[in-house]
Design a protein around this motif. Structure first.
Motif, PDB file in Angstrom:
ATOM      1  N   PRO A 236       0.796  -1.226  -0.067  1.00 44.95           N
ATOM      2  CA  PRO A 236      -0.002   0.041  -0.032  1.00 44.95           C
ATOM      3  C   PRO A 236       0.809   1.279  -0.082  1.00 44.95           C
ATOM      4  N   ARG A 237       2.096   1.412   0.663  1.00 49.74           N
ATOM      5  CA  ARG A 237       2.671   2.366   0.673  1.00 49.74           C
ATOM      6  C   ARG A 237       3.342   2.887  -0.734  1.00 49.74           C
ATOM      7  N   GLU A 238       3.547   1.755  -1.599  1.00 48.50           N
ATOM      8  CA  GLU A 238       4.271   2.126  -2.915  1.00 48.50           C
ATOM      9  C   GLU A 238       3.015   3.187  -3.584  1.00 48.50           C
ATOM     10  N   ASP A 239       2.021   3.282  -3.566  1.00 49.33           N
ATOM     11  CA  ASP A 239       1.077   4.184  -3.938  1.00 49.33           C
ATOM     12  C   ASP A 239       0.476   5.295  -3.462  1.00 49.33           C
ATOM     13  N   LEU A 240       0.917   5.597  -2.188  1.00 44.61           N
ATOM     14  CA  LEU A 240       0.768   6.647  -1.515  1.00 44.61           C
ATOM     15  C   LEU A 240       1.891   7.292  -0.459  1.00 44.61           C
ATOM     16  N   ARG A 265       1.469  19.004   0.168  1.00 45.97           N
ATOM     17  CA  ARG A 265      -0.171  18.215  -0.477  1.00 45.97           C
ATOM     18  C   ARG A 265       0.097  17.912  -1.749  1.00 45.97           C
ATOM     19  N   ARG A 266       0.334  19.100  -2.699  1.00 45.30           N
ATOM     20  CA  ARG A 266       0.757  18.987  -4.066  1.00 45.30           C
ATOM     21  C   ARG A 266       1.499  17.522  -4.446  1.00 45.30           C
ATOM     22  N   LEU A 267       2.839  17.800  -3.930  1.00 43.84           N
ATOM     23  CA  LEU A 267       3.598  16.418  -4.169  1.00 43.84           C
ATOM     24  C   LEU A 267       3.102  15.106  -3.896  1.00 43.84           C
ATOM     25  N   ARG A 268       2.450  15.152  -2.960  1.00 48.15           N
ATOM     26  CA  ARG A 268       1.844  13.681  -2.402  1.00 48.15           C
ATOM     27  C   ARG A 268       0.603  13.460  -3.430  1.00 48.15           C
ATOM     28  N   GLU A 269      -0.129  14.200  -3.922  1.00 46.02           N
ATOM     29  CA  GLU A 269      -0.993  14.246  -4.860  1.00 46.02           C
ATOM     30  C   GLU A 269      -0.529  13.814  -6.135  1.00 46.02           C
ATOM     31  N   ARG A 270       0.299  14.456  -6.801  1.00 43.64           N
ATOM     32  CA  ARG A 270       1.101  14.023  -7.881  1.00 43.64           C
ATOM     33  C   ARG A 270       1.761  12.605  -7.982  1.00 43.64           C
ATOM     34  N   PHE A 271       2.171  12.352  -6.777  1.00 47.47           N
ATOM     35  CA  PHE A 271       2.828  10.910  -6.566  1.00 47.47           C
ATOM     36  C   PHE A 271       1.817  10.004  -6.704  1.00 47.47           C
ATOM     37  N   ALA A 272       0.613   9.988  -5.969  1.00 43.39           N
ATOM     38  CA  ALA A 272      -0.405   9.124  -6.001  1.00 43.39           C
ATOM     39  C   ALA A 272      -0.953   9.277  -7.380  1.00 43.39           C
ATOM     40  N   ALA A 274       0.697   9.490 -10.233  1.00 43.21           N
ATOM     41  CA  ALA A 274       1.664   8.768 -11.110  1.00 43.21           C
ATOM     42  C   ALA A 274       1.801   7.500 -10.855  1.00 43.21           C
ATOM     43  N   ALA A 275       1.516   7.079  -9.478  1.00 43.82           N
ATOM     44  CA  ALA A 275       1.507   5.730  -9.332  1.00 43.82           C
ATOM     45  C   ALA A 275       0.207   4.896  -9.838  1.00 43.82           C
ATOM     46  N   ALA A 276      -0.718   5.560  -9.651  1.00 41.32           N
ATOM     47  CA  ALA A 276      -2.091   5.139 -10.104  1.00 41.32           C
ATOM     48  C   ALA A 276      -1.953   4.880 -11.677  1.00 41.32           C
ATOM     49  N   ALA A 277      -1.343   5.649 -12.348  1.00 47.19           N
ATOM     50  CA  ALA A 277      -1.288   5.774 -13.865  1.00 47.19           C
ATOM     51  C   ALA A 277      -0.346   4.642 -14.329  1.00 47.19           C
TER      52      ALA A 277
END
Length: 317
Positions: A236-240, A265-272, A274-277
């Protein structure tokens, strides 16, 4: 040797696959029955004609034919000698392609990805070597990768599977497996399977599928001749990305490091995003190749999830 033996010698750092209730193992046994356990000699067709139990055709007798195959009923009706040709029997061969790369040692919940992979490997090996069927093993990404030719005998094969959990160990497992250095990639592992596997088998790839996707072409070649299961393992931590301030992130595969401020917050959103994509792209790639895709997590019961998803994929008997 049984799945229960996996609990021995465990530590907090390497907890292993976790509980493997016999009821769930039996459910998995039934679920993959059509593809593995149920395909006992006599139920699995070969791709040529010869001795066997299932009738393929009746044709006129030719010099050199075995007289014991003469069909006397047809011969009497036609007054011309005819022989029966059957479909030969053979066992199902399963190939297990197991990821032992550095990224598989990651885990932030109940266990590491490597622990789930170990459990899947042993569960599949437990089933795939029953009733005369055979199992071949190919590991990749470790410090000492192995390629074990397909063979029967559950106890010997499970012993090799158990040694594969110690990814990075330099000891030789014996029994005919060949250490390979430097570390093999998924691409080379699939190329080996494509060359070594006979037509019409089952290939199970157990990996987190992180990094380059240069494996797509050899996977397509394998999928054209075999039924392929891609068993993806996630944490789970790989996506968030957690909000813990400054954090150093390390790519387990390459060793590359990057310093980030996770309070953004913006960085965390972009990370999530990118991981989902990235995971959606992987799913699309596997679907295009006609590969069955199963996703397991380091959290919860991987065995229950494996059995349920295989049933959804239509592999259930």
């Amino acid at each position: 040797m049984t799945l229960a033996s996996l609990a021995r010698g465990r530590s907090k750092a390497k907890p292993g696959p976790g509980p493997t209730p016999q009821a769930l193992l039996r459910a998995l046994d039934v679920t993959v029955g059509r593809r593995i356990r149920g395909l006992v000699p006599g139920e699995y067709r070969a791709h040529d004609l010869g001795g066997g139990t299932e009738l393929a055709q009746v044709r006129p007798y030719q010099p050199g034919d075995d007289v014991r195959r003469i069909d006397w009923n047809v011969t009497a009706r036609t007054t011309v000698p005819h022989v029966r040709i059957h479909v030969p029997e053979r066992a199902l061969t399963t190939w297990l392609v197991l990821d032992c790369s550095a990224s598989m040692t990651f885990g932030t919940t109940d266990r590491r990805k490597a622990d789930v992979a170990e459990g899947v490997a042993v569960a599949m090996g437990h089933i795939a070597t029953q009733r005369g069927n055979r199992l071949g093993i190919v590991t990749f990404g470790g410090r000492s990768d192995r390629r074990l030719p397909a063979r029967g005998g559950r106890d010997g094969l499970l012993a090799v599977l158990l040694t594969s959990r110690n990814e990075g160990d330099e000891d030789d497992a014996g029994g005919g497996d060949v250490p390979i250095r430097p570390a093999a990639s998924l691409e080379s592992a699939l190329q080996f399977v494509a060359a070594a596997a006979t037509r019409g088998g089952l290939v199970a790839v157990v990996s987190d599928f992180r990094g380059s996707r240069d494996w797509r072409r050899p996977l397509a070649a394998v999928a054209a001749r075999h039924h392929v299961l891609a068993i993806e393992i996630r944490d789970p931590r790989e996506d968030l990305l957690p909000d813990v301030g400054d954090l150093t992130l390390i790519d387990a595969e390459s060793g590359r490091q990057v310093r980030v401020d996770t309070s953004s917050r913006r960085l965390r959103e972009r990370f999530a995003e990118a991981a989902a994509a990235d995971r959606a792209s992987l799913t699309a790639d596997l679907r295009r190749l006609g590969v069955g895709h199963v996703v397991l997590s380091t959290s919860g019961s991987w065995l229950r999830s494996l059995a349920a998803q295989l049933r959804v994929l239509g592999i259930a008997s």
